[in-house]
Every structure is written in C-alpha cells, then in structure tokens.
Design an enzyme around this catalytic site. Structure first.
Site, PDB file in Angstrom:
ATOM      1  N   PHE A 122       0.975  -1.368   0.136  1.00  0.00           N
ATOM      2  CA  PHE A 122      -0.145  -0.003  -0.011  1.00  0.00           C
ATOM      3  C   PHE A 122       0.820   1.361   0.072  1.00  0.00           C
ATOM      4  O   PHE A 122       1.241   2.002   1.163  1.00  0.00           O
ATOM      5  CB  PHE A 122      -0.976  -0.087   1.097  1.00  0.00           C
ATOM      6  N   HIS A 123       1.374   1.533  -1.042  1.00  0.00           N
ATOM      7  CA  HIS A 123       2.341   2.823  -1.114  1.00  0.00           C
ATOM      8  C   HIS A 123       1.466   3.961  -1.997  1.00  0.00           C
ATOM      9  O   HIS A 123       0.595   3.630  -2.464  1.00  0.00           O
ATOM     10  CB  HIS A 123       3.634   2.320  -1.755  1.00  0.00           C
ATOM     11  N   MET A 124       2.170   5.135  -2.079  1.00  0.00           N
ATOM     12  CA  MET A 124       1.757   6.248  -2.654  1.00  0.00           C
ATOM     13  C   MET A 124       0.625   6.026  -3.696  1.00  0.00           C
ATOM     14  O   MET A 124      -0.520   6.276  -3.575  1.00  0.00           O
ATOM     15  CB  MET A 124       2.933   6.760  -3.449  1.00  0.00           C
TER      16      MET A 124
ATOM     17  N   ALA B 277      -2.342   3.279  -2.711  1.00  0.00           N
ATOM     18  CA  ALA B 277      -2.907   3.918  -1.744  1.00  0.00           C
ATOM     19  C   ALA B 277      -3.783   4.868  -2.065  1.00  0.00           C
ATOM     20  O   ALA B 277      -4.946   5.176  -2.007  1.00  0.00           O
ATOM     21  CB  ALA B 277      -1.939   4.524  -0.385  1.00  0.00           C
TER      22      ALA B 277
END
Lengths: 565, 87
Positions: B14-16, B19
C-alpha cells in the site's frame, strides 16, 4: 573535488546557478476571525493544487507520465480527508493557517520517517515538500525561477523541490548538485527521468560554490569537480561522449528478447543480495533472478532469522518478480563469510572447511527452517532452490530428502507450496565439475559460480597479490571445466546458468553461447550490455571462436585472441 | 456492516500510488471504509493514514464497510486489491 552520491548517471559540464533557500519562518499567532483564516488556508491549498497541476503538465512533457504522477500525488495528500479535517479543525480552534499546517504535516513527517520501510520513509519528503510549498503561498514568498536558466547550467541547491524540478528545461540544465537526498529520493528519480546527471548529498555545496563557477558533475561516479583545468574538461568531455554513445546503443535493447544473432533465446537474469534489489533488476529489464544470496538475512544480528521472517522475505521477492524465475541460494556461510552467532570455530583453511551446505546439513534445524520458509514462499511465485558448494551427490540427495519430509509436514498442516519446486546445485568446485554428469541426473538445474570455480580450480586466492595473476576464467583449465559442466547439463536436458560476473564478460560470452549455456545471471546494471553482447553472436560464429580457443594452450594466448576479435 | 479478508499482491504494497487509487475509489462511497491490519483500524478513505500503516505486499488485511452502500463499497475494495491496485 567533492564527493557525493551518484543520483543520476552521466556527465555534465557547465556553470553554477545557485538556488538560495528562502526562509519559511513565521510568528505563530492566535486568530479570532477563524472563518477568514479558514478561507485563507483554502485559497492557499487551491493555489497549491493549481500550481501542482501545472507543474505536472510540464513534467509530463519533460520527464514522462510516471513522474508527473508523483507530484499529482501531492494533490491527493493535501486533499486527504483526514489530514484536511485535522488542519481545518485546528484553524477553527484559533491556530493560524501556517501553524495548523505545520503541526499536522510535522506529525505525518514523524510517523512516516519512523517507519521501518524505506518507501514509507520517503513519503516524509513528500509531506515536507507540500508543507513548504503551501507555507510559501501563505507567506507570499516567490520561488526562484529556474525555467529560464541559460544553456549549460548546473543547478546547485540544498534540495530540489518538485516545483523546481518541474521548471527545469532539460535542454539547458546539464547537471544537478544537492546537499541532501539519496539514490531513491524524488530528486534522484526526477533527475534520472529528465536524464540530467546529478550528484546528491554533497555536504555544504551551496556555500562552497557560487554563481558562475565552472563545475563538472559526474553522476556516474558521484563526484563534482569545481573550477576544473583544461585537461580535466577535455577528459570529461570525452567521457561524456562515450557515455552518451553507449547509452543510446543500450537503449535499443530495452524490452527486447535476449537471443543470439541467429535467434536462439537464452535467459538473462540478475544477481541480488536483498529483496529490494529485485526492483532494480526489473527496472533494468532483467528476466528473473538467477541468484538471490540469502546471507544478508543472517548477518548483522545476534540470532538466526525465524521461519516467518525468512518466509516474508522470500515471498516478497517472488511477488515482486511475479511469474519470473527466482533462484534462491540456501545459506552460504563460512569461507570468508563469518556470522559470529553461528559459532563457527576458527579453521586453518576455511575455504576448504566447514561451510555452506556442509554446515547446513550438520545444523539441521537451521536448515529445515530455511527450506520450510522457501517451500512456503514457493506458493507465491516461481521460486527454485539452489544448494551451494556441492561436491558429492549425497549432499544433493540429503537436501532433497529433507525437502520431501518438509513437504509431507506442510501437507499435514494444509499449507500451500509448489509441489514441483526445482532443486538445483551451484557448480563451483572441481569436484562438482568432474561429477557434473552424475549431478545432472538428479539436479533440476545447474548454476556455475565462476568466482569459486576459478579459485578452486586454479588453487588461487585472488586476494593474494603474489598469486592473483593465475586467477582468470580464461585459464584453459577453467574453460575446459565450464565446457564440461554445460555439456553434462545439456545431455540431461536440465537448465544450466552462470551466476558469476564472468557471465557478463564480453570476451567469455561467445564461448558460453558455443558451449550451450541457457541462462546468464549478471548484476542489474549489466543486463542491457549483456543482452547486446549476446545479440552479436550467431551459434556458428561463436563455435568458430570456441574451437579456436579450446585449441590454445595458455591464458595469454586465449585472452590476446579474444581481445582481437 | 460487511467485511472480507484479502491479501495484498501488488509488488509495492500500500504505497503512494496504490494507496491513492484505493482511497480515491473509496471516497466515492458514503459508507465508512476501515482497513483492519495488525490490530489497528485504518481509515480507508485517507491516503495518509493508509501510507502511515505501512502495509506491505503479501499482508492480509480485513476490509470493513459500514453504511448505505456497504456491499458495493466492499466489492469494489476487494476487486481493487485483488487486481493489484492499478500497478
């Protein structure tokens, strides 16, 4: 000469444009007309979003879609419902907009930077960028305009803000030097996307250089040279041309299949030491992992990693690589690799002693833990297990027997794994080479470790300057050994790869093609160059070279010949 | 309230970007969206909270949706995660 981190490769020579950092200090005050303050904040945010969208448009042109998206992310962040309501609530409570923004942003900066994950830590920089940009708007500070920098400009700044980067005209800016940032910072990513050489993390550089100074930026080696002499400028200009030529050549091989001139495909994969390296291999267009060294999991700690910890690590690499092959080598401790808590006693001759699979088979609990973690991770990708330092087929049989037991155990616990997981051996000793025909009947694949194979075959410690001259994969003894190993694997129809740096050696590549190597495993940065070298050779031409070389009787004769073709 | 467990399969977790894709999609629903992970409740509509939670690739999370359009929200959330969050 100033040393820093090479953030974006290449060489630039030009004149300094110094970016002066402006103070964003403000005096916090209590606000009575909170509605007006709220409006002031909202106006600043909408101005920020407007600016950012504009910058994203510019970046899309100069650096590409992906980079534009990075800064579009800043709009998402500032408009985040949680963050926005926190800031607005603080203003409604009487804080001035500057203070409210600073407080909430700082909270996220602290949370992100204390994460144990590098990617999350980097997001702290995004929040910092947002905070500074919105603060500038609130305080009415204009940022220095770099979009009209003249031709041949080297930008020197404390840090590059996204808005600055967006304004860079890549035809005019030939280099970047900053005081902060690392290889994975946004400045580095953007500099690479803009193809501008950059050296980051050079201490105090903004006070060491002044406007108009001539500077050489060597982003490949991570150095900057101020006020260079004529010789240096000439030297670096040549280097620059060579770099650009090579880069244009290699770019043609991105996304291409790895094949010989006459269309025989081979696999071109990467060597890695940590899961993060897998991303680098993908970025460099590698087709899988040919060697994942697992020692890092065991080093710099005081006890062995748990099954869960190992499982997560192996799974991570498998997921990053999706359906591409990932060869994971089991613990290769001993020799020059000491791990204190494993309690290896001092030996007179560690390279011939208690190491690698020998140690693991005597410390069965430790080995079972690793193999179980590997089996569990095999449910998530194309993992293959590789055993190091095999000298006797019984070692392979013992490991396979343990794997079989563990599979039954996992079946009993209804845990998923790949039932057809391949188990191969690393061929890195003269013994393994001599019994390659025996091993090939029971191993699923071979990977030739050229460093140790050369060392053990020639009986040479290459770290010893008095004997290092004997260390060469082009020694007839080593070449015969490699040829024999590959032929044995081909006869049994198992895959045979090479995972030493020799696999990327342009002089060795024709020989490997002729012998019938199926897989070349090289460092990420050598992937494209290796693909290019392989494409130069047809089987027929490679065979001619190989048969000539195999008739020669000395390393000197062989290398002279290979250099001449 | 409806909920479902799902495993993150996209390489970066769940990154930039992932997300952002998720929070953006969830923002369109009126239901509350909560991601349960490692014993904490994360606001599924807040990109910042999702990033702060540091949810890595291969992690199992539970998505809970509560509100008028909860079934549709949950379906969208699960499909998004299973399809790799736009990676």
């Amino acid at each position: 000469m100033y040393k820093g981190i090479g953030g974006s490769a290449g060489i630039g020579i030009g004149k300094v444009m110094l970016i002066v950092e402006q103070s964003l200090d403000f005096t916090p005050k209590t606000v009575s007309d909170t509605d007006a303050e709220l409006q002031r904040y909202r106006n600043a945010v909408s101005k920020f979003c407007q600016n950012t969208e504009q910058q994203a448009e510019q970046l899309k042109e100069s650096a590409g879609e992906k980079e534009a998206e990075i800064i579009m992310g800043h709009i998402l962040m500032i408009q985040d419902p949680y963050m926005n309501s926190e800031i607005e609530n603080s203003i409604k409570g009487g804080s001035c907009a500057e203070q409210a923004l600073t407080d909430i942003c700082n909270m996220f900066i602290t949370v992100f930077s204390s994460a144990d994950d590098e990617l999350t830590q980097q997001r702290a920089t995004d929040v910092k960028d947002i905070k500074n940009a919105v603060l500038s708007i609130l305080l009415g500070i204009e940022e220095q305009n770099i979009s009209d920098a003249p031709k041949g400009t080297i930008i020197v700044a404390k840090d590059l803000t996204p808005s600055m980067t967006a304004g860079i005209n890549k035809d005019n800016v030939v280099g970047i030097i900053t005081e902060v940032g690392g290889k994975t910072s946004h400045s580095a990513i953007l500099a690479r996307a803009l193809e501008i050489p950059a050296v980051l993390s050079v201490q105090n550089i903004t006070s060491l250089l002044k406007d108009g100074d001539t500077v050489i930026v060597d982003g490949s080696d991570g150095i900057a040279i101020a006020n260079p002499g004529e010789d240096e400028i000439l030297n670096y200009s040549e280097k620059r041309n060579a770099y650009l030529k090579e880069k244009a050549e290699l770019a043609k091989f991105i996304g291409k299949a790895t094949a010989t001139k006459d269309g025989n495909s081979v696999e071109l994969v990467g060597n890695i030491g940590t899961p993060e390296d897998a991303n680098k291999v993908l970025e460099c267009d590698g087709e899988g992992i040919g060697l994942f060294r697992t020692e890092f999991l065991f080093m710099d700690r005081d006890k062995t990693p748990t099954e869960e910890e190992q499982f997560e690590t192996y799974k991570k690499v498998a997921l990053i690589m999706k359906d591409k092959p990932v060869i994971i080598r089991t613990l290769d401790v001993g020799g020059d690799k000491d791990i204190p808590y494993l309690g290896l006693s001092k030996e007179d001759n560690p390279f011939m002693g208690f190491r690698a699979v020998r140690y693991c088979l005597k410390n069965i609990d430790l080995y079972r833990t690793q193999l179980r973690a590997l089996l569990r991770a095999s449910a998530y990708g194309e993992i293959k297990i590789m055993i190091p330092l095999v000298v006797d087929v019984e070692e392979l049989r013992s490991v396979k027997a343990i794997i079989k037991e563990l599979m039954a155990e996992l079946d009993g616990e209804s845990i998923k794994y790949n039932k057809d997981i391949q188990v191969g051996v690393m061929i890195e000793t003269p013994a393994a080479s001599l019994i390659a025909d025996i091993l090939a009947k029971e191993a699923d694949f071979f990977s030739i470790g050229t460093n140790d194979l050369t060392g053990y075959t020639m009986c040479v410690d290459r770290g010893n300057a008095d004997v290092a001259y004997l260390y060469s994969p082009f020694q007839p003894a080593v070449l015969r050994s490699i040829k024999h190993i590959i032929e044995c694997a081909n006869r049994e129809n198992i895959m045979v790869g090479m995972c030493g740096e020799a696999a990327a050696d342009p002089m060795l590549i024709p020989l490997l093609i002729s012998f019938g190597l199926n897989e070349f495993s090289v460092s990420a940065t050598s992937v494209l160059a290796t693909r290019k070298e392989i494409s130069k050779w047809s089987k027929e031409d490679a065979d001619k070279v190989a048969s000539a070389v195999m008739e020669m009787d000395s390393v000197a004769e062989i290398t002279t010949y290979l250099q001449s073709i | 309230m409806v909920s479902q467990k799902v495993t993150l399969t996209n390489g970066q977790g769940f990154h930039m970007r992932p997300a952002g894709v998720f929070a953006n999609a969830m923002g369109k629903f009126s239901s509350d969206v909560t991601i349960k992970f490692n014993g904490s409740d994360i606001n599924g509509k807040s990109l910042m909270n999702i990033i702060a939670a540091c949810i890595k690739c291969g992690s199992e999370v539970e998505i809970c949706c509560d509100g008028a359009d909860e079934n549709e929200a949950l379906k969208t959330a699960v499909e998004l995660i299973e399809s790799g969050l736009g990676e």
